[in-house]
Design a protein around this motif. Structure first.
Motif, PDB file in Angstrom:
ATOM      1  N   UNK A  75       0.838  -1.201   0.000  1.00  0.00           N
ATOM      2  CA  UNK A  75       0.000   0.000   0.000  1.00  0.00           C
ATOM      3  C   UNK A  75       0.870   1.248   0.000  1.00  0.00           C
ATOM      4  N   UNK A  76       0.643   2.132  -0.968  1.00  0.00           N
ATOM      5  CA  UNK A  76       1.311   3.431  -1.008  1.00  0.00           C
ATOM      6  C   UNK A  76       0.322   4.516  -0.634  1.00  0.00           C
ATOM      7  N   UNK A  77       0.756   5.750  -0.617  1.00  0.00           N
ATOM      8  CA  UNK A  77      -0.141   6.855  -0.267  1.00  0.00           C
ATOM      9  C   UNK A  77      -1.215   7.067  -1.325  1.00  0.00           C
ATOM     10  N   UNK A  78      -0.831   7.114  -2.581  1.00  0.00           N
ATOM     11  CA  UNK A  78      -1.781   7.345  -3.669  1.00  0.00           C
ATOM     12  C   UNK A  78      -2.137   6.064  -4.411  1.00  0.00           C
ATOM     13  N   UNK A  79      -1.171   5.160  -4.516  1.00  0.00           N
ATOM     14  CA  UNK A  79      -1.392   3.924  -5.266  1.00  0.00           C
ATOM     15  C   UNK A  79      -0.506   2.831  -4.695  1.00  0.00           C
TER      16      UNK A  79
END
Length: 160
Positions: A75-79
């Protein structure tokens, strides 16, 4: 008494053989429900294995004629961010033991999706549906009966 034993034997035989024939059934809602019913425990175990590795998405294709496909994301911040050389051996081993040759698990809005799980007819187009583990009420733009329906306590079929 012999008739009762024969009926019981036939029911046991049918219960054993039915899951093995599901791949040959025509694509329809009944097949999707039956497949989910037979495989839901396996999918839940795979979800736990993916969570243990702290991945947010995993794709596996073992029956590919060329090299097998193995991808994982966190999991990233935006994508989601693709993981280089992901550790998938436990996930692959369990999938292969359970006869799951193609798998795409993805965490989405607090739920887990088994993406591209089945095909269905949508007008003149063959579309791909997903299985959802969790609570689809939280998914924006997806209304009950319009987009999903419940199969068991935490499992839903999504057509969108």
């Amino acid at each position: 008494m012999k008739i009762l034993a024969l009926i019981f034997s036939l029911l046991l035989l049918a219960a054993f053989l039915l899951p093995k024939t599901i791949y040959y059934w025509p694509e329809n809602d009944f097949k999707a429900k039956a497949y989910l019913w037979f495989k839901s425990d396996d999918f839940e175990h795979l979800i736990r294995l993916v969570e243990k590795q702290e991945y947010s998405s995993v794709q596996l294709v073992s029956n590919n004629s060329s090299a097998p496909i193995r991808h994982a994301w966190t999991q990233g911040l935006q994508q989601n961010i693709e993981v280089k050389n992901p550790e998938l051996s436990e996930i692959i081993k369990f999938s292969e033991q359970k006869g799951i040759t193609s798998l795409w698990l993805q965490k989405f809005e607090g739920n887990w999706l088994v993406r591209k799980a089945f095909n269905y007819q949508n007008g003149a187009v063959i579309a791909q549906g997903s299985f959802l583990f969790g609570n689809p009420v939280n998914i924006e733009g997806c209304n009950k009966d319009d987009c999903y329906y419940q199969v068991s306590k935490n499992w839903y079929i999504i057509k969108n």
